[in-house]
Enzyme design. Structure first.
Site, PDB file in Angstrom:
ATOM      1  N   GLN A   1       0.766   4.307  -1.122  1.00  0.00           N
ATOM      2  CA  GLN A   1      -0.262   3.601  -1.879  1.00  0.00           C
ATOM      3  C   GLN A   1      -0.261   3.944  -3.366  1.00  0.00           C
ATOM      4  O   GLN A   1      -0.782   3.176  -4.168  1.00  0.00           O
ATOM      5  CB  GLN A   1      -1.637   3.902  -1.267  1.00  0.00           C
ATOM      6  CG  GLN A   1      -1.770   3.375   0.148  1.00  0.00           C
ATOM      7  CD  GLN A   1      -3.119   3.698   0.758  1.00  0.00           C
ATOM      8  OE1 GLN A   1      -3.258   4.726   1.416  1.00  0.00           O
ATOM      9  NE2 GLN A   1      -4.095   2.839   0.561  1.00  0.00           N
TER      10      GLN A   1
ATOM     11  N   HIS B   1       1.654   9.003   6.757  1.00  0.00           N
ATOM     12  CA  HIS B   1       0.558   8.078   6.440  1.00  0.00           C
ATOM     13  C   HIS B   1       1.140   6.654   6.478  1.00  0.00           C
ATOM     14  O   HIS B   1       1.222   5.973   5.469  1.00  0.00           O
ATOM     15  CB  HIS B   1      -0.048   8.423   5.078  1.00  0.00           C
ATOM     16  CG  HIS B   1      -1.412   7.834   4.846  1.00  0.00           C
ATOM     17  ND1 HIS B   1      -2.520   8.591   4.546  1.00  0.00           N
ATOM     18  CD2 HIS B   1      -1.859   6.548   4.871  1.00  0.00           C
ATOM     19  CE1 HIS B   1      -3.579   7.810   4.387  1.00  0.00           C
ATOM     20  NE2 HIS B   1      -3.201   6.553   4.582  1.00  0.00           N
TER      21      HIS B   1
ATOM     22  N   ASN C   1      -1.785  10.511   9.981  1.00  0.00           N
ATOM     23  CA  ASN C   1      -2.986   9.842   9.492  1.00  0.00           C
ATOM     24  C   ASN C   1      -3.342   8.670  10.400  1.00  0.00           C
ATOM     25  O   ASN C   1      -2.552   7.736  10.561  1.00  0.00           O
ATOM     26  CB  ASN C   1      -2.765   9.298   8.072  1.00  0.00           C
ATOM     27  CG  ASN C   1      -4.012   8.596   7.557  1.00  0.00           C
ATOM     28  OD1 ASN C   1      -5.026   9.235   7.305  1.00  0.00           O
ATOM     29  ND2 ASN C   1      -3.961   7.267   7.436  1.00  0.00           N
ATOM     30  N   GLU C   2      -4.519   8.765  11.026  1.00  0.00           N
ATOM     31  CA  GLU C   2      -5.124   7.633  11.730  1.00  0.00           C
ATOM     32  C   GLU C   2      -4.187   6.916  12.704  1.00  0.00           C
ATOM     33  O   GLU C   2      -3.844   5.742  12.503  1.00  0.00           O
ATOM     34  CB  GLU C   2      -5.678   6.635  10.718  1.00  0.00           C
ATOM     35  CG  GLU C   2      -6.691   7.248   9.775  1.00  0.00           C
ATOM     36  CD  GLU C   2      -7.363   6.210   8.877  1.00  0.00           C
ATOM     37  OE1 GLU C   2      -7.016   5.032   8.962  1.00  0.00           O
ATOM     38  OE2 GLU C   2      -8.241   6.604   8.093  1.00  0.00           O
TER      39      GLU C   2
ATOM     40  N   GLU D   1     -11.556  11.552   4.758  1.00  0.00           N
ATOM     41  CA  GLU D   1     -11.635  10.403   3.853  1.00  0.00           C
ATOM     42  C   GLU D   1     -13.037   9.829   3.943  1.00  0.00           C
ATOM     43  O   GLU D   1     -13.560   9.637   5.052  1.00  0.00           O
ATOM     44  CB  GLU D   1     -10.653   9.279   4.234  1.00  0.00           C
ATOM     45  CG  GLU D   1      -9.213   9.551   3.897  1.00  0.00           C
ATOM     46  CD  GLU D   1      -8.310   8.360   4.239  1.00  0.00           C
ATOM     47  OE1 GLU D   1      -8.755   7.199   4.173  1.00  0.00           O
ATOM     48  OE2 GLU D   1      -7.154   8.626   4.596  1.00  0.00           O
TER      49      GLU D   1
ATOM     50  N   TRP E   1     -11.943   9.311  -0.876  1.00  0.00           N
ATOM     51  CA  TRP E   1     -10.860   8.325  -0.987  1.00  0.00           C
ATOM     52  C   TRP E   1     -11.292   7.300  -2.004  1.00  0.00           C
ATOM     53  O   TRP E   1     -12.261   6.613  -1.769  1.00  0.00           O
ATOM     54  CB  TRP E   1     -10.591   7.638   0.355  1.00  0.00           C
ATOM     55  CG  TRP E   1      -9.438   6.698   0.222  1.00  0.00           C
ATOM     56  CD1 TRP E   1      -9.488   5.396  -0.198  1.00  0.00           C
ATOM     57  CD2 TRP E   1      -8.063   7.014   0.440  1.00  0.00           C
ATOM     58  NE1 TRP E   1      -8.230   4.875  -0.241  1.00  0.00           N
ATOM     59  CE2 TRP E   1      -7.333   5.841   0.136  1.00  0.00           C
ATOM     60  CE3 TRP E   1      -7.363   8.153   0.834  1.00  0.00           C
ATOM     61  CZ2 TRP E   1      -5.945   5.791   0.235  1.00  0.00           C
ATOM     62  CZ3 TRP E   1      -5.989   8.083   0.937  1.00  0.00           C
ATOM     63  CH2 TRP E   1      -5.296   6.910   0.642  1.00  0.00           C
TER      64      TRP E   1
HETATM   65  C1  BGC Z   1      -6.620   4.888   5.155  1.00  0.00           C
HETATM   66  C2  BGC Z   1      -6.269   4.656   3.708  1.00  0.00           C
HETATM   67  C3  BGC Z   1      -7.001   3.411   3.212  1.00  0.00           C
HETATM   68  C4  BGC Z   1      -8.496   3.669   3.335  1.00  0.00           C
HETATM   69  C5  BGC Z   1      -9.374   2.535   2.831  1.00  0.00           C
HETATM   70  C6  BGC Z   1      -8.102   4.776   5.419  1.00  0.00           C
HETATM   71  O1  BGC Z   1      -8.342   4.404   6.707  1.00  0.00           O
HETATM   72  O2  BGC Z   1      -6.132   6.137   5.565  1.00  0.00           O
HETATM   73  O3  BGC Z   1      -4.891   4.530   3.592  1.00  0.00           O
HETATM   74  O4  BGC Z   1      -6.653   3.079   1.927  1.00  0.00           O
HETATM   75  O5  BGC Z   1      -8.785   3.824   4.696  1.00  0.00           O
HETATM   76  O6  BGC Z   1      -9.167   1.395   3.582  1.00  0.00           O
END
Ligand code: BGC
Length: 553
Positions: free
Chosen positions: A117, A219, A264-265, A479, A529
Site C-alpha cells: 500500500q 499483508h 495480516n487478516e 489497526e 491505520w
Molecule cells: C487492512 C489494511 C486496510 C485497512 C483499511 C485493514 O483491514 O489490513 O490493509 O487498508 O483495513 O481498509
C-alpha cells in the site's frame, strides 16, 4: 457476477519446478497473452512482469532519500475538537472527564502501514510481482478507478523521511510489512539480498529514531509466481513456501524486532478467493466456493509452523497474527438474533481465534459446515496450532448489527437454498425501525462504506475478546482508523487536514481503550491505520486513511 472483462486470455498452468536460479521451467501447456506470445519454456523474472503485469510506472525520486528535519515551528497542534471548533473561540471545551487517565507503563502505540500500500518501486531492485500487481494492472475495474500501486507513497525510497515523522509524532511504534516477493521474487528459490538489505535499513532507521519496529510477514501481497504455480493459499504447497520465507526473515532480523505479526487478516485474504478467472494459473481442482476455507486451513498451518520455527530460532519478541472484524451487536433482543451474533463470531473471528486461542480446532458451527469437504486437523496439527499467539492482535475498526434470517438460524443451516446459507446470519448498519432506523454511527468515505464511527462500543468489544478467547498476553488493537468522507475530492489543504470525524474517532477510541483498561481488560498497545494516505486496495487512492495527508499524483 464477475464484472471484469478479459482483454486477452491467460491460461497459465505453470507446472513449476524452480531451477535454483532466477529462472523457472514451466510446462508446455502454458499460454500467456495468446494474442501475441508463444509460450516460453523457461520463465524469467522479466517474463513474470511482462506476461502477467505489463509496463509499470516509476517515480522520479528513485534513490533512498535522507530524512529532512521537520522544523519545530511547523509542529503546531490543531484547534480543539468539539464543541468549539476554533482555537480563537470563547467557549471552553467541556469534555475533560478523562483528562487525568493515562496508559499503563509499557503500553505501546504507534502507526501502521503495509508494503504494497505504501512502498511503490514495484519493479525496483529485483522485486517480483505479487498477485496485486496483476490484479490492479490487468483486471479492469478491480480497483474502482483502475489505479495501481506502482508508485504509491514511494516509501521504498522515502522511509527515512516517514520514520522521522513518526518519531516527531511522539509515538513509539511503526508497524509495517515485508514484501514476500521482494525477498523471494518467485516466492521460493533464490533470495534477493537487496531486499533483505533494504528492510534491514528500515528496521535500523526505526531503532535509530527510537521507534520500535513491528513487522508483519504477510499483508496480502502473495508472490504471483506461487499463485500461478499452484493456486496460492488454497493449495497445501503454500505452507512450506511460506515457512521457508518466514525462516529467512526471522533468521535475518531476529531480535531487532520486538513484535511480529505472521499473517495480516487471514479472514480478509482468504475471502479474496477465488481470484478472477483467467489471469492466474487456476486452482481448478478446488471448487470456487470452497477456496476461502482451504485457504484458512493452510493459513493456520503456515502460521503455526512459522510461530514454532521462530521460537526454535530463539526469537524473543512477541509473535501473533492479526485477526480482524467489527463488534457484533444483536439487532433485536430476540433469541434468534443472539444466535446469529454467536454464529457470526464463529464464522469470522472464531475461524482463526478458536484454533489459536482455545483448542487447535475450528468452532463447532464451522466444523459441521466444513465436514463434507475439508479434512479434520489431526491431533498433532491441533496441538501445533493451539497457543500460537503471544497476544490477541485485532484490527478492530467498527461495529455492526446482526440478525437471524427469517425462519431462524437452525432452519437456514439445514437448507442450502436459503439465500443466507452457509453463514445463516445477516448484518446491517441501521438500527431497527422501532429505533428509528438510525445508522449505527457516522459513515466513512463512500468508498469504505463498511466503516462507521462506533467508538462507544470499544470497551464492550475489548471485554468480549478478553472473555471469549482469554488471551494470556493481552489484547493489541493492531489497526484502527477512519477514512474521512470525501477527503480525496477536496483540494484546499487546510480543509483536507481538518478531519473532524477522524479526529473524534481517534480521541474517543483511545478513551474507549482507557475505560476498558480501567475496568480490568489487559490492553497492551494500539496502532493507528495509517501513517499516511495510501493505496486502499480495491478502493484505490479515493478512500484516505492517513493521519498524514499525502498527495498522490
Ligand atoms: C487492512 C489494511 C486496510 C485497512 C483499511 C485493514 O483491514 O489490513 O490493509 O487498508 O483495513 O481498509
Amino acid at each position: 457476477m464477475k464484472i471484469w472483462a478479459l482483454p486477452f486470455l491467460i491460461q497459465a498452468c505453470l507446472i513449476a519446478c524452480h531451477s535454483g536460479s532466477d529462472t523457472v521451467r514451466i510446462g508446455t501447456n502454458t499460454a500467456a497473452n495468446l494474442t501475441t506470445l508463444s509460450p516460453p519454456t523457461v520463465i524469467t523474472w522479466d517474463d513474470l512482469w511482462d506476461l502477467y503485469v505489463g509496463p509499470v510506472a516509476t517515480a522520479t525520486l528513485n534513490t533512498t532519500m535522507a530524512a529532512t528535519p521537520i522544523p519545530t515551528a511547523e509542529l503546531i497542534p490543531p484547534p480543539h475538537l468539539n464543541p468549539a471548533a476554533s482555537s480563537r473561540g470563547q467557549q471552553v471545551p467541556m469534555a475533560t472527564k478523562n483528562s487525568s487517565w493515562s496508559f499503563p507503563k509499557g503500553f505501546w502505540w504507534g502507526v501502521a502501514s503495509a508494503a504494497y500500500q505504501v512502498e511503490g518501486a514495484v519493479k525496483a531492485e529485483g522485486r517480483g510481482p505479487s498477485i496485486w500487481d496483476a490484479l490492479l494492472h490487468r483486471v479492469t475495474g478491480y480497483s474502482v478507478a483502475n489505479e495501481t500501486a506502482d508508485i504509491a507513497d514511494n516509501q521504498y525510497y522515502m522511509y527515512k523521511q516517514d520514520i522521522a515523522r513518526i518519531a516527531a509524532l511522539g509515538v513509539n511504534t511503526y508497524s509495517f510489512s515485508i514484501s514476500w516477493s521482494r525477498v523471494f521474487p518467485f516466492g521460493n528459490g533464490q533470495v534477493n539480498q537487496l531486499a533483505l538489505d533494504h528492510y534491514d535499513d528500515v528496521i535500523n532507521t526505526c531503532i535509530e529514531y527510537g521507534v520500535e519496529p513491528s513487522v508483519t510477514l504477510y499483508h496480502w501481497d502473495l508472490p504471483l509466481y506461487l499463485q500461478n504455480s499452484y493456486g496460492g493459499w488454497p493449495s497445501s504447497q503454500i505452507v512450506d513456501d511460506f515457512v521457508n520465507y518466514a525462516k529467512v526473515i526471522f533468521s535475518y532480523y531476529g531480535n531487532k524486532v520486538p513484535r511480529w505479526y505472521i499473517l495480516n487478516e487471514p479472514i480478509a485474504f482468504c475471502y479474496d478467493y477465488p481470484l478472477p478467472d483467467n489471469y492466474f494459473g487456476a486452482n481448478k481442482e478446488i471448487p470456487t466456493w470452497q477456496q476461502p476455507y482451504w485457504c484458512g486451513r493452510h493459513a493456520l498451518l503456515a502460521h503455526s509452523k512459522a510461530y514454532h520455527l521462530a521460537k526454535s530460532l530463539g526469537i524473543n519478541g512477541t509473535i501473533s497474527f492479526k485477526n480482524n472484524g467489527g463488534y457484533k451487536i444483536p439487532l433485536t433482543n430476540s433469541t434468534e438474533d443472539a444466535k446469529a451474533v454467536e454464529r457470526a463470531w464463529d464464522f469470522f473471528e472464531g475461524w482463526f481465534a478458536n484454533p489459536v486461542f482455545i483448542n487447535g480446532n475450528f468452532p463447532e458451527a464451522l466444523k459441521s459446515f466444513f465436514a463434507s469437504f475439508l479434512p479434520d486437523f489431526t491431533d498433532e496439527e491441533k496441538q501445533m496450532i493451539n497457543g500460537t499467539s503471544d497476544v490477541f492482535a485485532h484490527d478492530a475498526y467498527t461495529a455492526e448489527f446482526y440478525f437471524a434470517p427469517k425462519g431462524g438460524v437452525d432452519a437456514c443451516v439445514q437448507n442450502i437454498s436459503n439465500p443466507y446459507w452457509p453463514l445463516c446470519f445477516g448484518s446491517t448498519y441501521n438500527n431497527p425501525a422501532s429505533a428509528g432506523g438510525w445508522v449505527i454511527g457516522a459513515v466513512a468515505d463512500p468508498l469504505s462504506p463498511w466503516l462507521h464511527k462506533t467508538t462507544e462500543w470499544v470497551p464492550a468489544f475489548l471485554h468480549f475478546i478478553a472473555d471469549k478467547w482469554k488471551p494470556k498476553g493481552g489484547i493489541a488493537i493492531t489497526e484502527f482508523g477512519f477514512a474521512e468522507p470525501f477527503e480525496s475530492v477536496k483540494t484546499n489543504k487546510p480543509d483536507i487536514v481538518f478531519d473532524s470525524i477522524r479526529s473524534s474517532y481517534y480521541k474517543e477510541y483511545l478513551e474507549g481503550i482507557l475505560i476498558a483498561i480501567d475496568e480490568g481488560v489487559n490492553v497492551v498497545g494500539c496502532l493507528a491505520w495509517s501513517i499516511l494516505d495510501n493505496l486502499e486496495w480495491r478502493a484505490g487512492y479515493g478512500s484516505r486513511f492517513g493521519i498524514h495527508f499525502y498527495l498522490i499524483k
